[in-house]
Design a protein around this motif. Sequence first.
Motif, PDB file in Angstrom:
ATOM      1  N   MET A 144       0.842  -1.182   0.000  1.00  0.00           N
ATOM      2  CA  MET A 144       0.000   0.000   0.000  1.00  0.00           C
ATOM      3  C   MET A 144       0.882   1.239   0.000  1.00  0.00           C
ATOM      4  O   MET A 144       1.803   1.347   0.770  1.00  0.00           O
ATOM      5  CB  MET A 144      -0.862  -0.010   1.256  1.00  0.00           C
ATOM      6  CG  MET A 144      -1.876   1.096   1.283  1.00  0.00           C
ATOM      7  SD  MET A 144      -2.454   1.372   2.951  1.00  0.00           S
ATOM      8  CE  MET A 144      -2.846  -0.263   3.455  1.00  0.00           C
ATOM      9  N   ASP A 199      -0.279  -8.506  -4.931  1.00  0.00           N
ATOM     10  CA  ASP A 199      -1.455  -7.848  -4.357  1.00  0.00           C
ATOM     11  C   ASP A 199      -2.744  -8.078  -5.140  1.00  0.00           C
ATOM     12  O   ASP A 199      -3.735  -7.392  -4.913  1.00  0.00           O
ATOM     13  CB  ASP A 199      -1.184  -6.353  -4.183  1.00  0.00           C
ATOM     14  CG  ASP A 199      -0.368  -6.075  -2.936  1.00  0.00           C
ATOM     15  OD1 ASP A 199       0.029  -7.052  -2.265  1.00  0.00           O
ATOM     16  OD2 ASP A 199      -0.120  -4.897  -2.625  1.00  0.00           O
ATOM     17  N   HIS A 214      -0.666 -10.020   0.813  1.00  0.00           N
ATOM     18  CA  HIS A 214      -0.851  -9.748   2.251  1.00  0.00           C
ATOM     19  C   HIS A 214      -1.829 -10.785   2.781  1.00  0.00           C
ATOM     20  O   HIS A 214      -2.935 -10.904   2.247  1.00  0.00           O
ATOM     21  CB  HIS A 214      -1.444  -8.348   2.482  1.00  0.00           C
ATOM     22  CG  HIS A 214      -0.577  -7.240   1.962  1.00  0.00           C
ATOM     23  ND1 HIS A 214       0.273  -6.522   2.769  1.00  0.00           N
ATOM     24  CD2 HIS A 214      -0.417  -6.753   0.704  1.00  0.00           C
ATOM     25  CE1 HIS A 214       0.918  -5.617   2.032  1.00  0.00           C
ATOM     26  NE2 HIS A 214       0.516  -5.741   0.781  1.00  0.00           N
ATOM     27  N   ASP A 239       5.695  -1.355  -0.348  1.00  0.00           N
ATOM     28  CA  ASP A 239       5.704  -2.455   0.621  1.00  0.00           C
ATOM     29  C   ASP A 239       6.165  -3.768  -0.017  1.00  0.00           C
ATOM     30  O   ASP A 239       6.183  -4.808   0.643  1.00  0.00           O
ATOM     31  CB  ASP A 239       4.319  -2.623   1.279  1.00  0.00           C
ATOM     32  CG  ASP A 239       3.175  -2.686   0.292  1.00  0.00           C
ATOM     33  OD1 ASP A 239       3.311  -2.157  -0.824  1.00  0.00           O
ATOM     34  OD2 ASP A 239       2.129  -3.268   0.632  1.00  0.00           O
ATOM     35  N   HIS A 240       6.560  -3.703  -1.308  1.00  0.00           N
ATOM     36  CA  HIS A 240       7.025  -4.904  -2.014  1.00  0.00           C
ATOM     37  C   HIS A 240       8.411  -4.734  -2.648  1.00  0.00           C
ATOM     38  O   HIS A 240       9.010  -5.724  -3.061  1.00  0.00           O
ATOM     39  CB  HIS A 240       6.026  -5.295  -3.114  1.00  0.00           C
ATOM     40  CG  HIS A 240       4.689  -5.660  -2.570  1.00  0.00           C
ATOM     41  ND1 HIS A 240       4.283  -6.964  -2.368  1.00  0.00           N
ATOM     42  CD2 HIS A 240       3.680  -4.880  -2.108  1.00  0.00           C
ATOM     43  CE1 HIS A 240       3.074  -6.967  -1.828  1.00  0.00           C
ATOM     44  NE2 HIS A 240       2.678  -5.714  -1.663  1.00  0.00           N
ATOM     45  N   HIS A 280       5.052  -6.119  -8.169  1.00  0.00           N
ATOM     46  CA  HIS A 280       4.664  -4.764  -8.580  1.00  0.00           C
ATOM     47  C   HIS A 280       5.526  -3.781  -7.802  1.00  0.00           C
ATOM     48  O   HIS A 280       6.256  -4.167  -6.900  1.00  0.00           O
ATOM     49  CB  HIS A 280       3.164  -4.521  -8.380  1.00  0.00           C
ATOM     50  CG  HIS A 280       2.683  -4.641  -6.959  1.00  0.00           C
ATOM     51  ND1 HIS A 280       2.788  -5.796  -6.224  1.00  0.00           N
ATOM     52  CD2 HIS A 280       2.113  -3.736  -6.128  1.00  0.00           C
ATOM     53  CE1 HIS A 280       2.293  -5.591  -5.012  1.00  0.00           C
ATOM     54  NE2 HIS A 280       1.885  -4.346  -4.923  1.00  0.00           N
ATOM     55  N   PHE A 292      -6.214  -3.509  -1.711  1.00  0.00           N
ATOM     56  CA  PHE A 292      -5.524  -2.209  -1.686  1.00  0.00           C
ATOM     57  C   PHE A 292      -5.581  -1.601  -3.093  1.00  0.00           C
ATOM     58  O   PHE A 292      -4.721  -1.841  -3.930  1.00  0.00           O
ATOM     59  CB  PHE A 292      -4.072  -2.387  -1.229  1.00  0.00           C
ATOM     60  CG  PHE A 292      -3.933  -2.887   0.190  1.00  0.00           C
ATOM     61  CD1 PHE A 292      -4.890  -2.581   1.163  1.00  0.00           C
ATOM     62  CD2 PHE A 292      -2.841  -3.647   0.564  1.00  0.00           C
ATOM     63  CE1 PHE A 292      -4.751  -3.031   2.478  1.00  0.00           C
ATOM     64  CE2 PHE A 292      -2.694  -4.104   1.874  1.00  0.00           C
ATOM     65  CZ  PHE A 292      -3.653  -3.798   2.836  1.00  0.00           C
TER      66      PHE A 292
HETATM   67 ZN   LIG Z   1       1.118  -4.658  -0.906  1.00  0.00          ZN
END
Ligand SMILES: [Zn+2]
Length: 321
Positions: A1, A213, A249, A98-99, A94, A221
């Motif tokens: 996110m 995601d 997640h 957070d990745h 992606h 998200f």
């Molecule tokens: Zn994520």
Amino acid sequence: MPALLALALAGCAANPPARELAMPRTYAHGIGGATFLIGGTFVPGRSPDGNSLILYGPEGAFLIDSGRHADHLTAIRQGFSGIGMTPMAIVNTHWHLDHASGNPALKAEHPGIKVYGTSAIDAALTGFLANSAEASRKALAEGAIPASAVPDVEGDLATIARGAELRPDVTVREGGDLVIAGRPLSLRVANHAVTESDLWIYDAAEKRAIVGDLVTMPVPFLDTACPEGWLAALDAVAASGTEQVVPGHGPILTMAEFGAWKSAFGDFIACARGTGALETCSAGWLTGAKPFLMGDKRAKGMADYYGELIRSGKLDGYCRA
Ligand SMILES: [Zn+2]
């Protein structure tokens, strides 16, 4: 996110204590097939880390997604040292921070690493991430960010400042079969889904889909998403022959669970695209996705936020080629 929603969430007064959240373990644990999962966390008041996976083959080991925070990166390093290997590649599902935020540090430690990803990061660097950084700097200057969230916001700003280092070494456009570390995999490209172009990985030997995601908990998200393209990507996952789904997640899903999540997602999008009260859409999500909320009391506020985002038409630009 991305950062902006994290700011909004950090402002929530009613964050539940961490013990109420049934969060996956953060340390690497084997899930079969020479694969380890480092579960991402989403601690109240902080922004999330996506799940990471370590896979190894006859020629070495590689990582899928590198998380956001330093403690997640530590768990990744421990995972590699636990199997006595070093990363030779990173596959980014992606570009969300957070990745992908761990990429520069891992590349500095292991200069041989090749990053596989789509080119969607390029437009994000001058668009979403640049705008997000500007909004974050303004909010910081105005003292509008709760003290507990300041380190996360500053961390994301530092990552965005080095954003060019998140770009892939191997740009994946079409997807297809390839071999990394001597291990055959299928990279699948989903355009106009979570971002302009996402990757998901099908590990045919394990009948396992690692979808980033395309599946998230406790809510989808949708910050940079084309909702209809996302739904089409979920159809492709369902048709792949996979027997389990590793989300970006949340814990690993059986196909029955994946079907239930997908159905709740489809209902939520249809509702938010309709004309009825948006509260109905959030309520529908909370009911349909109940097994996937993991007791997270933030789910309602987040579903309200994303329902409004869809209804506003602000995501429609992500659906255009
Ligand atoms: Zn994520």
